[in-house]
Design a protein around this motif. Structure first.
Motif, PDB file in Angstrom:
ATOM      1  N   UNK B 186      39.526  50.182  51.607  1.00 16.25           N
ATOM      2  CA  UNK B 186      40.780  49.423  51.637  1.00 16.25           C
ATOM      3  C   UNK B 186      41.319  49.095  50.235  1.00 16.25           C
ATOM      4  N   UNK B 187      40.480  48.609  49.306  1.00 15.40           N
ATOM      5  CA  UNK B 187      41.080  48.249  48.018  1.00 15.40           C
ATOM      6  C   UNK B 187      41.146  49.406  47.031  1.00 15.40           C
ATOM      7  N   UNK B 188      41.302  50.621  47.515  1.00 15.40           N
ATOM      8  CA  UNK B 188      41.320  51.765  46.611  1.00 15.40           C
ATOM      9  C   UNK B 188      42.421  51.631  45.555  1.00 15.40           C
ATOM     10  N   UNK B 189      43.607  51.214  45.989  1.00 10.22           N
ATOM     11  CA  UNK B 189      44.723  51.104  45.050  1.00 10.22           C
ATOM     12  C   UNK B 189      44.382  50.123  43.931  1.00 10.22           C
ATOM     13  N   UNK B 193      44.069  51.081  40.051  1.00  9.12           N
ATOM     14  CA  UNK B 193      44.912  50.366  39.114  1.00  9.12           C
ATOM     15  C   UNK B 193      44.083  49.804  37.953  1.00  9.12           C
ATOM     16  N   UNK B 194      42.940  49.220  38.284  1.00  3.12           N
ATOM     17  CA  UNK B 194      42.058  48.691  37.239  1.00  3.12           C
ATOM     18  C   UNK B 194      41.618  49.789  36.283  1.00  3.12           C
ATOM     19  N   UNK B 195      41.294  50.943  36.847  1.00  2.00           N
ATOM     20  CA  UNK B 195      40.864  52.064  36.005  1.00  2.00           C
ATOM     21  C   UNK B 195      42.017  52.522  35.103  1.00  2.00           C
ATOM     22  N   UNK B 196      43.225  52.562  35.655  1.00  2.00           N
ATOM     23  CA  UNK B 196      44.375  52.968  34.842  1.00  2.00           C
ATOM     24  C   UNK B 196      44.598  52.016  33.676  1.00  2.00           C
ATOM     25  N   UNK B 367      33.804  44.483  29.963  1.00  2.97           N
ATOM     26  CA  UNK B 367      33.279  43.264  30.587  1.00  2.97           C
ATOM     27  C   UNK B 367      34.315  42.646  31.526  1.00  2.97           C
ATOM     28  N   UNK B 368      35.589  42.755  31.167  1.00  2.00           N
ATOM     29  CA  UNK B 368      36.622  42.244  32.085  1.00  2.00           C
ATOM     30  C   UNK B 368      36.774  43.137  33.302  1.00  2.00           C
ATOM     31  N   UNK B 369      36.692  44.407  33.042  1.00  2.00           N
ATOM     32  CA  UNK B 369      36.735  45.364  34.151  1.00  2.00           C
ATOM     33  C   UNK B 369      35.604  45.055  35.132  1.00  2.00           C
ATOM     34  N   UNK B 370      34.422  44.778  34.593  1.00  2.00           N
ATOM     35  CA  UNK B 370      33.265  44.507  35.433  1.00  2.00           C
ATOM     36  C   UNK B 370      33.501  43.264  36.302  1.00  2.00           C
ATOM     37  N   UNK B 371      34.067  42.223  35.678  1.00  2.55           N
ATOM     38  CA  UNK B 371      34.338  41.006  36.447  1.00  2.55           C
ATOM     39  C   UNK B 371      35.284  41.287  37.597  1.00  2.55           C
ATOM     40  N   UNK B 372      36.327  42.039  37.300  1.00  5.63           N
ATOM     41  CA  UNK B 372      37.312  42.330  38.345  1.00  5.63           C
ATOM     42  C   UNK B 372      36.658  43.114  39.480  1.00  5.63           C
ATOM     43  N   UNK B 373      35.814  44.077  39.132  1.00  2.00           N
ATOM     44  CA  UNK B 373      35.149  44.875  40.166  1.00  2.00           C
ATOM     45  C   UNK B 373      34.213  43.991  40.993  1.00  2.00           C
ATOM     46  N   UNK B 374      33.507  43.091  40.322  1.00  2.00           N
ATOM     47  CA  UNK B 374      32.623  42.187  41.070  1.00  2.00           C
ATOM     48  C   UNK B 374      33.419  41.372  42.083  1.00  2.00           C
TER      49      UNK B 374
END
Ligand code: GTP
Ligand code: GDP
Ligand code: MG
Lengths: 323, 388
Positions: B186-189, B193-196, B367-374
């Protein structure tokens, strides 16, 4: 320095000599070897090892007609000036008796013509033995006991090997090790270098083959000496994998091949796991060094700097090692 | 389809039905991707005689149904509308017309009960063919399926069908499963987006978020994908995983902290939007080679722990040391790896120049990316039934 290396074995279906040689010296993947045709007569290859050492590989086709002629008309050409003889048995051979009779004759011819030669026997395709490690060990010991009867006074080193795992690197590291005269000196320098870097261990690999040249530790230069891990008083010696060196050879070698598919070459690598750090870097023009550090305060940049500083010294040492 | 699922025991577990003729490679495919079996060992797999169901937890919970070759779907003990996806495996080395009529028959059945199902055709065992021959064959097969659907009385061409060329002997099987699973996330978008954002802020040229157990990628940035790159990233992860087993020294006490339980913050957040980044700085550091990252992180390895001291809420993303790695290739590319959660890892390609000039900045952004993914993972987990 030049060394003649004879690769022999008798069989009709292929015992794996060409496969081994191409994985170690020509960066082929194990999966690519099924395409190889039988070796006709003798294929000669010169491979440079550690810069100035030239291995003159004689890959001798294993069909009986060829073997008969090696033992008869070609006898003097083949068995003269041999540095190392590697005799390969297929573990699944249908006629071990017949294989042995050829082996005895080749052994005899080699001893008469090149008494100084080091002799290795590989029991190959061990992966085909089903039933796990214990069955493989059993199958190997069985063949070894049989072959030991014919070894006579000269010591013959035997290894069980397969192109599909690290045993191939283990055996070939031991083989080339006999050709590196000052390996003990390299080891003792690696040991002091490990202390300087606060490293648990440091290993030196040959650049293109990724075979193990030397490693740190309280060793005499014999690669099979056990070094105690220095990870702390309460650490269990079993947590350190005894096959780690050849496993690294195999892993990095395969990964290098993958990288080259991208039109780029593997150059160096660093890893920080929660419990240890590893740096893999060029040491000299012909070697890679791998440093393993457990202290979390040691930075990879520091390790790299130390390696850079040690480069010159090792360049000198290694120049001596290839004679 | 949500309505028909309501009655089933575990409605959050998306079900995938794997079908195909005998010895098409169905079991082998699942063994290799979900159990790490070596491709060569698939040779010894016994024929499947009974339907086997297996739970697999990727970023979302899945259930795989492996069926005996040629089994009629009528024999299943559930209706077809229980499945999100139908994977149909065809052996490209075999004569495949029978497989195609089977597939079209299935499509007709599905059309009446569950027209929204994802149909994924694995055109399998492709490794031994030459590149041109393989592509020709692949195209031909697709055309034949298309022709038969057009001729069919039902408008089967309206079904969602995707073809994948696969083999267990290379990364193509992981790529295919990645595509199959991505359609169900479901949260693919949000992930993409985070990766972009990460790529553009950190100068990465390509980034994959990997599920390390299955080697599938859960998401990638929007830059055009390329098979060699993905294959190399797969092998990089495999190499690291094997490497990690060689030295099992006990962790030093400093880094040995148990992971706090996940914080289930806002279960109401709609899954399709990026979760609020409360208490964290957004990933908006300008990508300039000369700019220095805000925190003093010249010792980049200690960045996570430094951050956890200053951070208000104790985020699980900060509370342990995560593995990282990099590989320098010549002439110009660096591969970099960051462990993101216990199950997910980020692998990126970067120009070596960029990496060397701004490694600290990139690590900081990660590290911010990691937080968002968590956060995203926690929100998804909160939707799973307890005990999962
Ligand atoms: N299962 C298994 N097969 C192997 C192994 N090594 C080689 N083979 C296979 O054995 C076959 C023959 O290998 P070759 O390397 O051509 O054998 P060879 O000794 O050069 O044979 P000649 O040309 O007659 O000299 C190939 O299909 C290889 O893939 C191994 O360790 N395990
Ligand atoms: N050449 C090749 N053979 C494969 C591949 N995948 C599976 N196979 C082989 O196909 C055979 C049948 O596989 P299996 O998974 O048992 O098929 P199933 O009967 O459909 O479940 C086995 O011998 C596998 O080794 C592949 O990608 N390439
Ligand atoms: Mg099966």
């Amino acid at each position: 320095m030049k060394k003649k290396v004879l690769l022999m074995g008798n069989h009709d279906t292929g015992s794996g000599k060409t496969s081994m040689r191409s994985i170690i010296f020509s960066n082929n993947l194990a999966s690519a070897t099924s395409r190889f045709g039988a070796t006709i007569d003798v294929e000669m290859n010169h491979v440079r090892f550690l810069g100035s050492l030239v291995l003159n590989l004689w890959d001798c086709g294993g069909q009986e007609t060829f073997l008969d002629s090696y033992l008869a008309s070609q006898r003097n050409t083949i068995f003269r000036d041999v540095g190392v003889l590697i005799y390969v048995f297929d573990v699944e051979t249908r006629d071990f008796e017949r294989d042995i009779s050829y082996y005895i004759e080749c052994l005899d011819a080699c001893r008469k013509n090149s008494p100084e030669a080091d002799i290795f026997v590989l029991i190959h395709k061990m992966d085909l033995v089903t039933g796990g490690k214990r069955e493989r060990t059993r199958a190997f010991e069985l063949k070894k006991r049989e072959l030991d009867k014919y070894s006579g006074s000269t010591p013959i080193k035997m290894f069980g090997t397969s192109i599909w795992d690290e045993t191939l690197y283990k055996a070939w590291s031991r083989i080339v090790h006999t050709l590196i005269p000052n390996a003990p000196l390299l080891s003792s320098h690696l040991t002091s270098f490990a202390k300087i870097c606060s490293a648990i261990e440091i290993v030196l690999f040959e650049r293109t083959t990724f075979l193990i040249i030397a490693r740190s530790g309280t060793s005499t230069g014999d690669l099979d000496d056990v070094i105690p891990p220095e990870a702390g008083p309460d650490s269990d010696p079993n947590v350190i994998n005894p096959e780690r060196f050849e496993k690294v050879s195999q892993l990095i070698k395969a990964f290098k091949v993958s990288c080259s598919r991208m039109q780029e070459q593997f150059h160096s690598m660093e890893i920080r796991f929660p419990n240890y750090t590893a740096v893999l870097e060029l040491m000299t023009t012909n070697t890679y060094v791998m440093a393993i550090v457990a202290d979390p305060n040691v930075q990879t940049a520091t390790l790299r700097l130390n390696i850079r500083l040690a480069r010159e010294r090792f360049e000198e040492l290694q120049a001596g090692s290839a004679g | 389809s949500a309505k028909s699922l309501a009655g089933s025991k575990d409605p959050h577990r998306r079900k995938i039905l794997v079908l195909g003729l005998r010895r098409a490679g169905k079991t082998a495919i699942q063994e290799v991707v979900f159990h790490g079996m070596s491709p060569r060992d698939t040779f010894f797999i016994e024929p499947t005689f009974r339907v086997s169901k297996e739970d697999v937890n990727t970023i979302i919970p899945l259930q795989l149904w492996d069926c005996p070759g040629g089994m009629p779907v009528e024999n299943l003990d559930v209706l077809l509308d229980a499945f999100s996806t139908l994977v149909f495996v065809i052996d490209i080395q075999d004569e495949y017309s029978h497989a195609i009529s089977k597939l079209v028959h299935l499509m007709a059945m599905v059309y009446t009960v569950h027209p929204l199902i994802n149909i994924e055709v694995f055109v399998h065992k492709a490794e031994s063919m030459s590149e041109d021959y393989k592509i020709d064959n692949f195209r031909q097969l697709q055309e034949r399926v298309y022709d038969e659907t057009i001729d069919h009385p039902l408008p089967l061409e309206n079904l969602q069908i995707t073809f994948h060329l696969t083999s267990v002997y290379d990364h193509t099987i992981y790529e295919a499963w990645s595509r199959v699973i991505q359609k169900l996330i479901p949260p693919l978008a949000a992930l993409e987006n985070l990766l972009n954002v990460l790529c553009s802020n950190s100068g990465l040229s390509k980034a994959f978020l990997f599920d390390i157990k299955t080697l599938t990628h859960v998401a990638a940035d929007e830059s055009p994908p390329d098979a060699t790159t993905y294959g190399l990233c797969c092998e990089y992860i495999q190499t690291l995983l094997q490497f990690s087993n060689l030295y099992k020294y006990p962790q030093s006490s400093r880094t040995h902290q148990p992971l706090p339980p996940p914080q289930l913050t806002s279960t109401h957040t709609p899954s399709s939007s990026i979760p609020a980044r409360k208490g964290t700085q957004p990933l908006s550091i300008p990508n300039s080679k000369t700019s220095r990252p805000p925190p003093a992180n010249s010792t980049h390895s200690s960045a996570p722990s430094t951050l956890s001291n200053t951070s208000v809420d104790l985020d699980p993303a900060d509370s342990r040391v995560w593995s990282t790695s990099s590989v320098r290739l010549k002439p110009q590319t660096t591969l970099a790896y960051w462990e993101i959660t216990n199950q997910l890892s980020l692998v990126a390609l970067i120009r070596s120049e960029t990496y060397e000039a701004s490694q600290g900045l990139i690590d900081y952004n990660v590290t911010f990316f990691r937080k968002a993914i968590h956060r995203i993972v926690d929100i998804e987990k909160a939707k799973w039934p307890s005990g999962d």
